[in-house]
Every structure is written in C-alpha cells, then in structure tokens.
Write a protein that holds these residues in place. Structure first.
Motif, PDB file in Angstrom:
ATOM      1  N   ARG A  66       0.703  -1.176   0.021  1.00  0.00           N
ATOM      2  CA  ARG A  66       0.023   0.119  -0.126  1.00  0.00           C
ATOM      3  C   ARG A  66       0.831   1.258   0.069  1.00  0.00           C
ATOM      4  NH1 ARG A  66      -5.025   0.467   0.109  1.00  0.00           N
ATOM      5  NH2 ARG A  66      -5.491   2.009   2.166  1.00  0.00           N
ATOM      6  N   LYS A  67       1.954   1.266   0.799  1.00  0.00           N
ATOM      7  CA  LYS A  67       2.905   2.237   0.708  1.00  0.00           C
ATOM      8  C   LYS A  67       3.298   2.595  -0.578  1.00  0.00           C
ATOM      9  CE  LYS A  67       6.893   4.080   3.072  1.00  0.00           C
ATOM     10  NZ  LYS A  67       8.209   3.922   3.950  1.00  0.00           N
ATOM     11  N   ASN A  68       3.775   1.552  -1.313  1.00  0.00           N
ATOM     12  CA  ASN A  68       4.495   1.726  -2.565  1.00  0.00           C
ATOM     13  C   ASN A  68       3.523   1.520  -3.751  1.00  0.00           C
ATOM     14  OD1 ASN A  68       7.296   2.409  -1.792  1.00  0.00           O
ATOM     15  ND2 ASN A  68       6.939   0.191  -0.774  1.00  0.00           N
ATOM     16  N   GLU A  69       2.076   1.591  -3.539  1.00  0.00           N
ATOM     17  CA  GLU A  69       1.178   1.374  -4.673  1.00  0.00           C
ATOM     18  C   GLU A  69       1.367   2.086  -6.080  1.00  0.00           C
ATOM     19  OE1 GLU A  69      -3.547   1.008  -5.299  1.00  0.00           O
ATOM     20  OE2 GLU A  69      -2.975   1.979  -3.428  1.00  0.00           O
ATOM     21  N   THR A  70       1.714   3.410  -5.790  1.00  0.00           N
ATOM     22  CA  THR A  70       1.718   4.110  -7.202  1.00  0.00           C
ATOM     23  C   THR A  70       3.016   3.925  -7.874  1.00  0.00           C
ATOM     24  OG1 THR A  70       0.571   5.875  -6.248  1.00  0.00           O
ATOM     25  CG2 THR A  70       1.906   6.518  -8.028  1.00  0.00           C
ATOM     26  N   ALA A  71       4.166   3.756  -7.038  1.00  0.00           N
ATOM     27  CA  ALA A  71       5.420   3.249  -7.682  1.00  0.00           C
ATOM     28  C   ALA A  71       5.340   1.971  -8.140  1.00  0.00           C
ATOM     29  CB  ALA A  71       6.567   3.131  -6.614  1.00  0.00           C
ATOM     30  N   LEU A  72       4.667   1.047  -7.602  1.00  0.00           N
ATOM     31  CA  LEU A  72       4.492  -0.385  -8.261  1.00  0.00           C
ATOM     32  C   LEU A  72       3.594  -0.340  -9.593  1.00  0.00           C
ATOM     33  CD1 LEU A  72       4.121  -2.450  -5.030  1.00  0.00           C
ATOM     34  CD2 LEU A  72       6.117  -2.455  -6.325  1.00  0.00           C
ATOM     35  N   LEU A  73       2.679   0.474  -9.368  1.00  0.00           N
ATOM     36  CA  LEU A  73       1.820   0.635 -10.706  1.00  0.00           C
ATOM     37  C   LEU A  73       2.467   1.048 -11.815  1.00  0.00           C
ATOM     38  CD1 LEU A  73      -1.580   1.690  -9.249  1.00  0.00           C
ATOM     39  CD2 LEU A  73      -1.060  -0.355 -10.403  1.00  0.00           C
ATOM     40  N   LYS A  74       3.377   2.181 -11.552  1.00  0.00           N
ATOM     41  CA  LYS A  74       4.259   2.858 -12.556  1.00  0.00           C
ATOM     42  C   LYS A  74       5.283   1.971 -13.078  1.00  0.00           C
ATOM     43  CE  LYS A  74       6.305   6.940 -12.400  1.00  0.00           C
ATOM     44  NZ  LYS A  74       6.982   8.002 -11.736  1.00  0.00           N
ATOM     45  N   GLU A 122       3.140  11.923 -14.265  1.00  0.00           N
ATOM     46  CA  GLU A 122       3.374  13.137 -13.402  1.00  0.00           C
ATOM     47  C   GLU A 122       1.828  13.872 -13.477  1.00  0.00           C
ATOM     48  OE1 GLU A 122       5.837  16.455 -14.712  1.00  0.00           O
ATOM     49  OE2 GLU A 122       7.428  15.051 -13.850  1.00  0.00           O
ATOM     50  N   HIS A 123       1.225  13.878 -14.802  1.00  0.00           N
ATOM     51  CA  HIS A 123       0.008  14.446 -14.892  1.00  0.00           C
ATOM     52  C   HIS A 123      -1.182  13.716 -14.035  1.00  0.00           C
ATOM     53  CE1 HIS A 123      -3.292  16.487 -16.943  1.00  0.00           C
ATOM     54  NE2 HIS A 123      -3.903  15.316 -17.026  1.00  0.00           N
ATOM     55  N   LYS A 124      -1.092  12.414 -13.929  1.00  0.00           N
ATOM     56  CA  LYS A 124      -1.795  11.654 -13.163  1.00  0.00           C
ATOM     57  C   LYS A 124      -1.856  12.081 -11.750  1.00  0.00           C
ATOM     58  CE  LYS A 124      -3.359   7.069 -11.989  1.00  0.00           C
ATOM     59  NZ  LYS A 124      -4.041   5.969 -12.524  1.00  0.00           N
ATOM     60  N   THR A 125      -0.639  12.113 -11.108  1.00  0.00           N
ATOM     61  CA  THR A 125      -0.419  12.742  -9.799  1.00  0.00           C
ATOM     62  C   THR A 125      -0.678  13.898  -9.426  1.00  0.00           C
ATOM     63  OG1 THR A 125       1.647  11.061  -9.784  1.00  0.00           O
ATOM     64  CG2 THR A 125       1.562  12.778  -8.076  1.00  0.00           C
ATOM     65  N   GLN A 126      -0.539  14.670 -10.525  1.00  0.00           N
ATOM     66  CA  GLN A 126      -0.992  16.103  -9.982  1.00  0.00           C
ATOM     67  C   GLN A 126      -2.544  16.287  -9.946  1.00  0.00           C
ATOM     68  OE1 GLN A 126       1.158  18.304 -13.158  1.00  0.00           O
ATOM     69  NE2 GLN A 126       3.121  18.466 -11.574  1.00  0.00           N
ATOM     70  N   ARG A 127      -3.245  15.609 -11.019  1.00  0.00           N
ATOM     71  CA  ARG A 127      -4.600  15.453 -11.056  1.00  0.00           C
ATOM     72  C   ARG A 127      -5.208  14.899  -9.828  1.00  0.00           C
ATOM     73  NH1 ARG A 127      -5.474  12.618 -15.809  1.00  0.00           N
ATOM     74  NH2 ARG A 127      -5.801  10.802 -14.668  1.00  0.00           N
ATOM     75  N   ASN A 128      -4.688  13.795  -9.351  1.00  0.00           N
ATOM     76  CA  ASN A 128      -5.156  13.369  -8.119  1.00  0.00           C
ATOM     77  C   ASN A 128      -5.071  14.045  -6.816  1.00  0.00           C
ATOM     78  OD1 ASN A 128      -5.881  10.904  -9.563  1.00  0.00           O
ATOM     79  ND2 ASN A 128      -4.162   9.687  -9.047  1.00  0.00           N
ATOM     80  N   ALA A 129      -3.903  14.835  -6.954  1.00  0.00           N
ATOM     81  CA  ALA A 129      -3.656  15.716  -5.607  1.00  0.00           C
ATOM     82  C   ALA A 129      -4.694  16.996  -5.731  1.00  0.00           C
ATOM     83  CB  ALA A 129      -2.132  16.437  -5.761  1.00  0.00           C
TER      84      ALA A 129
END
Length: 164
Positions: free
Chosen positions: A9-17, A127-134
C-alpha cells in the motif's frame, strides 16, 4: 503478512508505474532486438530478460527520485539519469544473451535510446496523473464544510482555483 500489505500500500503508485513501464519496455525491447539480431528467439529472450532486470533498476531509480521536488526540469533530468542506468543494464544483459560484444554494444545503445522516448511520455503521463489526483483530493477537502486538516495546502489550492 500485514507487513507485506503495508509495504504494498505504501508503494502502490510506484509499483503501478513500474508495472506499466515494464509492459512498454517488453514491447520496445522485442522490436529493437529483432531488428538488430534478426533472430526471433534472441529477441524474445532479450525482451523478457532485459526488461525484468530493468524493472528492478527502474523501481530503485524511481524511489530515489521521489526525494527530488517537482520542478520544470525534473522529468528531463530523471530521464537522463535513467538513460545511464539503462545503458549499463542493457549492455550486460545483451552480452549475456548474444555472447557477441558488438551486437551487445549496438543493442545497449539503440534499445535504451528508443526506450527513453517512451520513458519520457510515460513519465509525463504519471506526473499528470499524480497532479490531477492531488488536485482532486484538495477540491474534496475544500468543498467540505468542516475545518480543513490541510489548511496551508488547502488555502493555497483554493486561492489558485479561484484565481483561474
């Protein structure tokens, strides 16, 4: 088991990327390896082995870059540093599979160069996805009637949103 769950869970985004780049990497590696070797078996071997080794290098590289703040130059600098990592790994794997130094050097220069074009696009997408989610998280917090727990961030985001 809960330690593994927490780590995932802590590394979810990094693992998906990493997983999404892994798929892109396999496809590009197969195409380039076949173009250079003309050998389907060598191309398939390289396209599965080299991206697997690169996936580990990519994960470590991406985690290291999390400490670098988002700036205009960040994606370009990150791409250049990963290019260097990619060259070394590609040369080693290509030589291990082909046993031919010149073919390994050709593959190690050509394949990472093509990969970097795909890496840049992949990085911009994430990067765009991360900014959009934030931004979505901030909008939800700002829309609530309760006191905002992210006051400095929320106030800044609300000011930016009302200015636009």
């Amino acid at each position: 088991m809960s330690h593994i769950h927490h780590l995932l869970r802590k590394n979810e985004t990094a693992l998906l990327k990493t997983a999404s780049y892994y798929v892109i990497h396999i496809l590009v590696a197969a195409g380039v390896a076949y173009a250079v070797t003309g050998n389907l078996l060598a191309a398939l071997t390289l396209s599965l082995l080299e991206p697997s080794v690169q996936a580990v290098a990519y994960f470590v590289h991406d985690k290291a870059w999390l400490r670098v703040p988002l700036r205009r130059w960040r994606t370009l600098a990150k791409t250049a540093s990963y290019y260097a990592v990619h060259l070394v790994v590609a040369a080693g794997v290509a030589y291990a599979v082909t046993g031919d130094l010149w073919m390994a050097l050709t593959l190690s220069l050509l394949e990472p160069t093509v990969q970097m074009l795909f890496f840049f696009v992949h990085e911009k997408f994430w990067e765009h996805k991360t900014q959009r989610n934030a931004a979505r998280t901030i909008r939800v917090a700002c829309a609530s009637s309760a006191a905002c727990s992210r006051q400095p961030l929320c106030t800044q985001a609300c000011a930016l949103r009302t200015a636009v």
